[in-house]
Write a protein that holds these residues in place. Structure first.
Motif, PDB file in Angstrom:
ATOM      1  N   UNK A   1       0.845  -1.246  -0.201  1.00 25.89           N
ATOM      2  CA  UNK A   1       0.255  -0.503  -0.185  1.00 25.89           C
ATOM      3  C   UNK A   1       0.862   1.341  -0.276  1.00 25.89           C
ATOM      4  N   UNK A   2       0.669   2.388  -0.839  1.00 27.10           N
ATOM      5  CA  UNK A   2       0.993   3.586  -1.150  1.00 27.10           C
ATOM      6  C   UNK A   2       0.872   4.825  -0.323  1.00 27.10           C
ATOM      7  N   UNK A   3       1.721   4.665   0.447  1.00 22.85           N
ATOM      8  CA  UNK A   3       0.720   6.282   1.421  1.00 22.85           C
ATOM      9  C   UNK A   3       1.315   7.642   1.311  1.00 22.85           C
ATOM     10  N   UNK A   4       0.730   8.670   1.728  1.00 22.32           N
ATOM     11  CA  UNK A   4       1.538   9.581   1.562  1.00 22.32           C
ATOM     12  C   UNK A   4       1.838  10.288   2.555  1.00 22.32           C
ATOM     13  N   UNK A   5       2.693  12.033   2.400  1.00 22.18           N
ATOM     14  CA  UNK A   5       3.172  11.954   3.884  1.00 22.18           C
ATOM     15  C   UNK A   5       1.662  12.436   4.972  1.00 22.18           C
ATOM     16  N   UNK A   6       1.109  13.374   4.274  1.00 19.65           N
ATOM     17  CA  UNK A   6      -0.109  13.131   4.556  1.00 19.65           C
ATOM     18  C   UNK A   6      -0.939  12.939   5.333  1.00 19.65           C
ATOM     19  N   UNK A   7      -0.570  11.125   4.491  1.00 19.03           N
ATOM     20  CA  UNK A   7      -2.538  10.560   5.512  1.00 19.03           C
ATOM     21  C   UNK A   7      -1.322  10.019   6.294  1.00 19.03           C
ATOM     22  N   UNK A   8       0.023   9.575   6.192  1.00 14.78           N
ATOM     23  CA  UNK A   8       0.078   9.199   7.505  1.00 14.78           C
ATOM     24  C   UNK A   8       0.385   9.813   8.122  1.00 14.78           C
ATOM     25  N   UNK A   9       0.279  11.597   8.283  1.00  8.45           N
ATOM     26  CA  UNK A   9      -0.001  12.785   9.245  1.00  8.45           C
ATOM     27  C   UNK A   9      -0.728  12.458   9.850  1.00  8.45           C
ATOM     28  N   UNK A  10      -1.553  11.919   9.104  1.00 11.23           N
ATOM     29  CA  UNK A  10      -3.005  12.075  10.081  1.00 11.23           C
ATOM     30  C   UNK A  10      -3.896  10.890  10.079  1.00 11.23           C
ATOM     31  N   UNK A  11      -3.212  10.018  10.283  1.00  7.38           N
ATOM     32  CA  UNK A  11      -3.106   8.718  10.999  1.00  7.38           C
ATOM     33  C   UNK A  11      -3.938   8.526  12.283  1.00  7.38           C
ATOM     34  N   UNK A  12      -2.845   9.964  12.708  1.00 10.01           N
ATOM     35  CA  UNK A  12      -2.813   9.933  14.424  1.00 10.01           C
ATOM     36  C   UNK A  12      -3.707  10.257  14.494  1.00 10.01           C
ATOM     37  N   UNK A  13      -5.027  11.367  14.428  1.00 13.51           N
ATOM     38  CA  UNK A  13      -6.218  11.870  14.264  1.00 13.51           C
ATOM     39  C   UNK A  13      -7.155  10.381  15.225  1.00 13.51           C
ATOM     40  N   UNK A  14      -6.889   9.103  15.141  1.00 10.90           N
ATOM     41  CA  UNK A  14      -7.643   8.019  14.974  1.00 10.90           C
ATOM     42  C   UNK A  14      -7.081   7.598  17.188  1.00 10.90           C
ATOM     43  N   UNK A  15      -5.841   7.711  16.748  1.00 11.46           N
ATOM     44  CA  UNK A  15      -5.190   7.570  18.025  1.00 11.46           C
ATOM     45  C   UNK A  15      -4.791   8.466  18.853  1.00 11.46           C
ATOM     46  N   UNK A  16      -5.783   9.771  19.077  1.00  8.82           N
ATOM     47  CA  UNK A  16      -4.610  10.558  19.922  1.00  8.82           C
ATOM     48  C   UNK A  16      -4.584  10.572  21.105  1.00  8.82           C
ATOM     49  N   UNK A  17      -6.027   9.924  21.792  1.00 14.14           N
ATOM     50  CA  UNK A  17      -5.662   9.371  23.039  1.00 14.14           C
ATOM     51  C   UNK A  17      -4.219   8.613  23.707  1.00 14.14           C
ATOM     52  N   UNK A  18      -4.205   7.456  22.317  1.00 14.73           N
ATOM     53  CA  UNK A  18      -2.760   6.421  22.802  1.00 14.73           C
ATOM     54  C   UNK A  18      -1.957   7.418  22.490  1.00 14.73           C
ATOM     55  N   UNK A  19      -1.429   8.217  21.600  1.00 14.02           N
ATOM     56  CA  UNK A  19      -1.013   8.940  22.095  1.00 14.02           C
ATOM     57  C   UNK A  19      -0.585  10.081  22.966  1.00 14.02           C
ATOM     58  N   UNK A  20      -1.353  10.321  23.578  1.00 11.88           N
ATOM     59  CA  UNK A  20      -2.381  11.563  24.464  1.00 11.88           C
ATOM     60  C   UNK A  20      -0.912  10.375  25.616  1.00 11.88           C
ATOM     61  N   UNK A  21      -1.404   9.586  25.412  1.00 12.75           N
ATOM     62  CA  UNK A  21      -1.369   8.484  26.931  1.00 12.75           C
ATOM     63  C   UNK A  21      -0.028   8.181  27.334  1.00 12.75           C
ATOM     64  N   UNK A  22       1.011   8.263  25.831  1.00 14.71           N
ATOM     65  CA  UNK A  22       1.819   7.146  25.740  1.00 14.71           C
ATOM     66  C   UNK A  22       2.808   7.439  25.258  1.00 14.71           C
ATOM     67  N   UNK A  23       2.850   8.877  24.714  1.00 13.83           N
ATOM     68  CA  UNK A  23       4.017   9.441  24.337  1.00 13.83           C
ATOM     69  C   UNK A  23       5.027   9.970  24.591  1.00 13.83           C
ATOM     70  N   UNK A  24       6.326  10.220  25.274  1.00 16.47           N
ATOM     71  CA  UNK A  24       7.601  10.602  26.299  1.00 16.47           C
ATOM     72  C   UNK A  24       7.450  11.988  25.948  1.00 16.47           C
ATOM     73  N   UNK A  25       7.188  12.632  26.854  1.00 14.88           N
ATOM     74  CA  UNK A  25       7.348  13.839  26.805  1.00 14.88           C
ATOM     75  C   UNK A  25       8.386  14.729  26.874  1.00 14.88           C
ATOM     76  N   UNK A  26       9.342  15.408  27.714  1.00 10.74           N
ATOM     77  CA  UNK A  26      10.666  16.495  27.029  1.00 10.74           C
ATOM     78  C   UNK A  26      11.066  17.078  28.710  1.00 10.74           C
TER      79      UNK A  26
END
Length: 244
Positions: A1-26
Motif C-alpha cells: 500500500x502506497x501512502x502519502x506523508x499527509x495520510x501518515x500525518x493524519x493517521x494520528x487523529x484516530x489514535x490521539x488518546x493513545x498518543x497522549x497517554x504513552x508518548x514521552x514528554x521532554x
C-alpha cells in the motif's frame, strides 16, 4: 500500500488518546538549551507551537512561562489538545500555512513535527510570523540507538516494517542553526512502552491486527529483559535553533 506523508500525518487523529497517554514528554534540559540558543528566556516569550499534536510540548512551554499559541491540523489531535490544555489557544492549520499574523512571535517551535512540512513553504511562513531576531526551533526525541537492547529492538521493528533501522535523517533547511543533543530517560510500564511504539505512524498505517502481532511478540521478548515489568527508555533529543 502506497501512502502519502499527509495520510501518515493524519493517521494520528484516530489514535490521539493513545498518543497522549504513552508518548514521552521532554526534559527540563531541553528548554534550558532552547533558551540558551534562542538568546532569550521562555518566560514572557510569545511562542507559536506548530504541529502541536496533543500538546505535549505546548504544555511544557506554557509551564516555563511562555505565552503559547498552538497550531494543529488534525481533528482528533486537536480535540485531545483542547481536552488536556483548555487554557492554551489552539488554531487549526499547518506549518505550510500558519494561520497567524505576521511579526508577532518570538519563537516558532516544531516538536517532532518539522518533517511533516514542505520547507519551501514552512520556512517563509516561519520568517513571516517571527519578530526580528526571533527564532525557529526544531527538535526530535528519538530512542537512543547506542543502547544495545534499543538497537536490537529497532532492528526487529525495521525488519517487521520492511524499513531501514534507525531514525530517518533530519533534513534541516539552509538556515544558521545551532544545535544541542540532550540525553535523558524515563521509566514506564512495559505495556506503555509497547503502546508508545504502536502510536507511531508506521504502525498506525499497518492497522490494529498487524500491530498487535508485533507488540505481542515484543512483549514476550522484553519480559525476560525487564522482569519487574518496567522499562527504562533512553532518549536523545536533537535540538536545532536558528535566530532569524
Amino acid at each position: 500500500m502506497t501512502t502519502t506523508p499527509r495520510t501518515r500525518a493524519r493517521s494520528f487523529d484516530a489514535a490521539a488518546s493513545l498518543y497522549a497517554a504513552h508518548r514521552p514528554g521532554y526534559p527540563d534540559a531541553l528548554f534550558d538549551a532552547l533558551e540558551e540558543l534562542a538568546g532569550r528566556p521562555l518566560e514572557g516569550a510569545r511562542v507559536a507551537d506548530a504541529g502541536a499534536g496533543t500538546g505535549i510540548a505546548s504544555g511544557l512551554l506554557g509551564a516555563r512561562g511562555a505565552d503559547v499559541v498552538a497550531v494543529e491540523p488534525g481533528d482528533g489531535m486537536a480535540a485531545e489538545f483542547r481536552r488536556a490544555h483548555p487554557g492554551i489557544p489552539l488554531v487549526r492549520g499547518d506549518g505550510n500555512r500558519l494561520p497567524l499574523v505576521g511579526a508577532a512571535f518570538d519563537l516558532v517551535t516544531y516538536a517532532q513535527a518539522w518533517h511533516w512540512t514542505d520547507p519551501a513553504l514552512s520556512v517563509p511562513e516561519a520568517r513571516r510570523v517571527l519578530r526580528p531576531g526571533g527564532a525557529l526551533a526544531l527538535w526530535w526525541n528519538d530512542m537512543d540507538y547506542t543502547v544495545p537492547w534499543v538497537a536490537r529492538q529497532d532492528e526487529r521493528i525495521a525488519a517487521f516494517l520492511g524499513a531501514a533501522p534507525g531514525s530517518e535523517p533530519r533534513r534541516l533547511p539552509d538556515l544558521p542553526f545551532s544545535t544541542r543533543e540532550i540525553r535523558w530517560s524515563r521509566r514506564v510500564p512495559l505495556d506503555s512502552h509497547l503502546a508508545n511504539h504502536a502510536s507511531h505512524s508506521a504502525f498506525l498505517m499497518l492497522g490494529e491486527a498487524r500491530t498487535r502481532e508485533f507488540t505481542d511478540a515484543e512483549r514476550a521478548r522484553l519480559e525476560s529483559l525487564f522482569p519487574d515489568g518496567a522499562v527504562e527508555e533512553p532518549y536523545v533529543v536533537q535540538l536545532s535553533v536558528a535566530v532569524l
